[in-house]
Design a protein around this motif. Sequence first.
Motif, PDB file in Angstrom:
ATOM      1  N   UNK A  78       0.817  -1.211   0.000  1.00 43.37           N
ATOM      2  CA  UNK A  78       0.000   0.000   0.000  1.00 43.37           C
ATOM      3  C   UNK A  78       0.853   1.264   0.000  1.00 43.37           C
ATOM      4  N   UNK A  79       1.866   1.305   0.866  1.00 45.13           N
ATOM      5  CA  UNK A  79       2.680   2.504   1.000  1.00 45.13           C
ATOM      6  C   UNK A  79       3.462   2.843  -0.249  1.00 45.13           C
ATOM      7  N   UNK A  80       3.906   1.829  -0.987  1.00 42.72           N
ATOM      8  CA  UNK A  80       4.666   2.104  -2.201  1.00 42.72           C
ATOM      9  C   UNK A  80       3.783   2.794  -3.231  1.00 42.72           C
ATOM     10  N   UNK A  81       2.580   2.273  -3.434  1.00 47.02           N
ATOM     11  CA  UNK A  81       1.664   2.921  -4.372  1.00 47.02           C
ATOM     12  C   UNK A  81       1.271   4.317  -3.886  1.00 47.02           C
ATOM     13  N   UNK A  82       1.017   4.444  -2.585  1.00 41.60           N
ATOM     14  CA  UNK A  82       0.614   5.744  -2.057  1.00 41.60           C
ATOM     15  C   UNK A  82       1.754   6.750  -2.174  1.00 41.60           C
ATOM     16  N   UNK A  83       2.974   6.298  -1.877  1.00 38.40           N
ATOM     17  CA  UNK A  83       4.111   7.193  -2.010  1.00 38.40           C
ATOM     18  C   UNK A  83       4.254   7.691  -3.439  1.00 38.40           C
ATOM     19  N   UNK A  84       4.129   6.782  -4.405  1.00 31.82           N
ATOM     20  CA  UNK A  84       4.230   7.189  -5.812  1.00 31.82           C
ATOM     21  C   UNK A  84       3.181   8.234  -6.156  1.00 31.82           C
ATOM     22  N   UNK A  95       6.889   4.471 -12.173  1.00 34.81           N
ATOM     23  CA  UNK A  95       6.429   3.340 -11.373  1.00 34.81           C
ATOM     24  C   UNK A  95       6.585   2.065 -12.186  1.00 34.81           C
ATOM     25  N   UNK A  96       7.202   1.062 -11.565  1.00 40.55           N
ATOM     26  CA  UNK A  96       7.251  -0.285 -12.157  1.00 40.55           C
ATOM     27  C   UNK A  96       6.729  -1.269 -11.121  1.00 40.55           C
ATOM     28  N   UNK A  97       5.776  -2.110 -11.512  1.00 37.76           N
ATOM     29  CA  UNK A  97       5.186  -3.107 -10.618  1.00 37.76           C
ATOM     30  C   UNK A  97       5.633  -4.486 -11.082  1.00 37.76           C
ATOM     31  N   UNK A  98       6.367  -5.207 -10.230  1.00 40.49           N
ATOM     32  CA  UNK A  98       6.910  -6.508 -10.624  1.00 40.49           C
ATOM     33  C   UNK A  98       6.001  -7.644 -10.146  1.00 40.49           C
ATOM     34  N   UNK A 153       6.046   5.930 -18.099  1.00 42.10           N
ATOM     35  CA  UNK A 153       5.836   6.407 -16.727  1.00 42.10           C
ATOM     36  C   UNK A 153       5.367   5.297 -15.789  1.00 42.10           C
ATOM     37  N   UNK A 154       4.581   4.360 -16.315  1.00 38.31           N
ATOM     38  CA  UNK A 154       4.064   3.253 -15.509  1.00 38.31           C
ATOM     39  C   UNK A 154       4.224   1.963 -16.300  1.00 38.31           C
ATOM     40  N   UNK A 155       4.801   0.950 -15.626  1.00 38.41           N
ATOM     41  CA  UNK A 155       4.918  -0.393 -16.200  1.00 38.41           C
ATOM     42  C   UNK A 155       4.333  -1.367 -15.178  1.00 38.41           C
TER      43      UNK A 155
END
Length: 633
Positions: free
Chosen positions: A317-323, A333-336, A373-375
């Motif tokens: 949650x915090x990683x997405x919120x920080x971004x 943002x890259x989501x693995x 910008x987002x992957x």
Amino acid sequence: MTKILKTVLASTISFALCSEVSATTTVTELPYKIDNQKEIKVFFRKGLDINADRARGAELKQETLLLKKGSFRRDGAKPLPCDIVFEKDVPVTLRDGTVIYVDIFRPNDNERHPSIMAWSPYGKEIGGQHLDDVPFRSGVPLDATSGLEKFEAPDPAFWVKYGYVIINPDSRGAFNSEGNLIYWGSQMARDGYDTIEWAATQKWSNGKVGMSGNSWLTVSQWFIAGEEPPHLAAIAPWEGFVDHFRETANRGGIPNPVFPEAIFETFASRNLIEDQPRMIVTHTLLDEYWQDKIAKVENIKIPAYVVASYTNPVHTHGTFRGFNLIQSQNKWLRVHNTNEWFDYYQPQNMEDLKRFFDHYLKGENNGWENTPKVRLSILDPGHEDIVNRVENEFPLARTSYQRLYLSTDSRLVTSNPKDNRKVSYYINSDKPSAEFTYTFDKDTEITGYMKLHLNVEAMGSDDMELHVSVQKLSADGDPIPDRITGNTITADGYLRVSQRAVDEKLSSDYEPILRHDHEDLLQPGEIVPVDIAIWPMGMKYHKGEKLSLKVEAYNPPSKDDVPPFGSAKISIPQEHYTFDKEKPVNMKTIGGHNDEVGAPDDIVYAPATRNKGKHVLHIGGNYESYLVIPVIN
């Protein structure tokens, strides 16, 4: 107000009963300065001695060594690709006079270089936490790195080869650094600010500093960057929360000291350590202490390369919120689809991060700004995951939020049942939960935030503690293990119902964020509406596959879920830090004791749950209870 005070007192008494301290306790309350320099009282206690086997600490020895190309830090690790100048235990004086010690790895020349700082208290060499402690090293081969790296941090051998300086501090109070060891907050942010500004003035520095690393080292980035050090030029947060109370310690208002206690027990200090596990169970509302543990991400305006996943139980949650909250014009943002450590040390991802830092710390015109910008990754257990799908934002603008209503036949349906009904379970039963499923009639992607709206009643208690989870099932109704880890994947939410009040200013239509500033206990027969946030997920469902929603009574997690940090025995040279395989060298073995605790009588355990009697879910008719899902068109 009387009701609130009674609740807080009851929580404190519960803590005292489950975590009594002996006459030999090391626990003490000390003054602690928060952001506005106001002093509050915070618990501290003794951790591991710096010479404890489990701490795997290093001797304080200020020296400069030349680590030769082709030499090894440990058997099986990658050989050094170049000569490296290693400055050990360099003292840095912070603004309040406290001295901390940092290790410097830099190119063997007289040039000025950009630097990357990795901030944590785990130990700047081996330390109390290491990948060797994690089963199968979390998929990271021993020869993927040189062994010079601190836990969760960049590998100096890789970065020095390309003209970077790596700065590894032992933060305030860690090992030989002076002061008491602290957890994030404004004091740590100021310490990081001071260290960055010190680094920028060194003879080897080009004046530009970046930050990198996983987990604690990401949380540190959010806090330190939020303090806006002038010479911090770029950050790379690789999975880390931004709000310690809401996202880890008291998620949903439920005190959970289990994971923090396990981490605390790996820390080594000459002095005392902030007793955050004890603060979790005694400070159960979002007070001044916890406000100081929220990073000022809205102050961050520098370039940021953010990496997230859907499956980290602490940091998702915090990683997405920080971004989303940072004000950087240049952010990615890259989501693995794997895990934070495996992803961080993958060669292609190290090269990707290098392009980012080359652009912003070296000024190279390498086309990084054209990176999408987002992957996103979209998980698809039982099939093939989608990886690095290009998008413009997160959550996705084309999301359609749809409601699935709870039904008494254990189904989720698309319209609210007409009649008022109840579904219930007893807390002391073999299965204190209720489960509902929805079968997809076509291929569907669900990516983003979910929310569960319930109407609940507690019979036999004045509170409820709930855990809700969403997972994918096969067409036969069986959980589908993830192809990479073998685990089943869930998106989760938690709630202590007495802390159900929503902060309208911070919340959105798809994500409720709770106030946590008071408690409203339940009266006998009272039915209350609640909104439970479910952390972000990206999941593909094929026609015939099912979505399962489980609502259950919360139970504290097991300490066994935390890796046995300190258990691995690691052999390193007795002298000279690295060795030549062609020449005999004396080795020493450190570690191998994961049951060693600094102050055994002061361990903090999870307080007893407030769940008793029976939980009743009211659904249908006047009580709309539904799951909101983000369907991607």
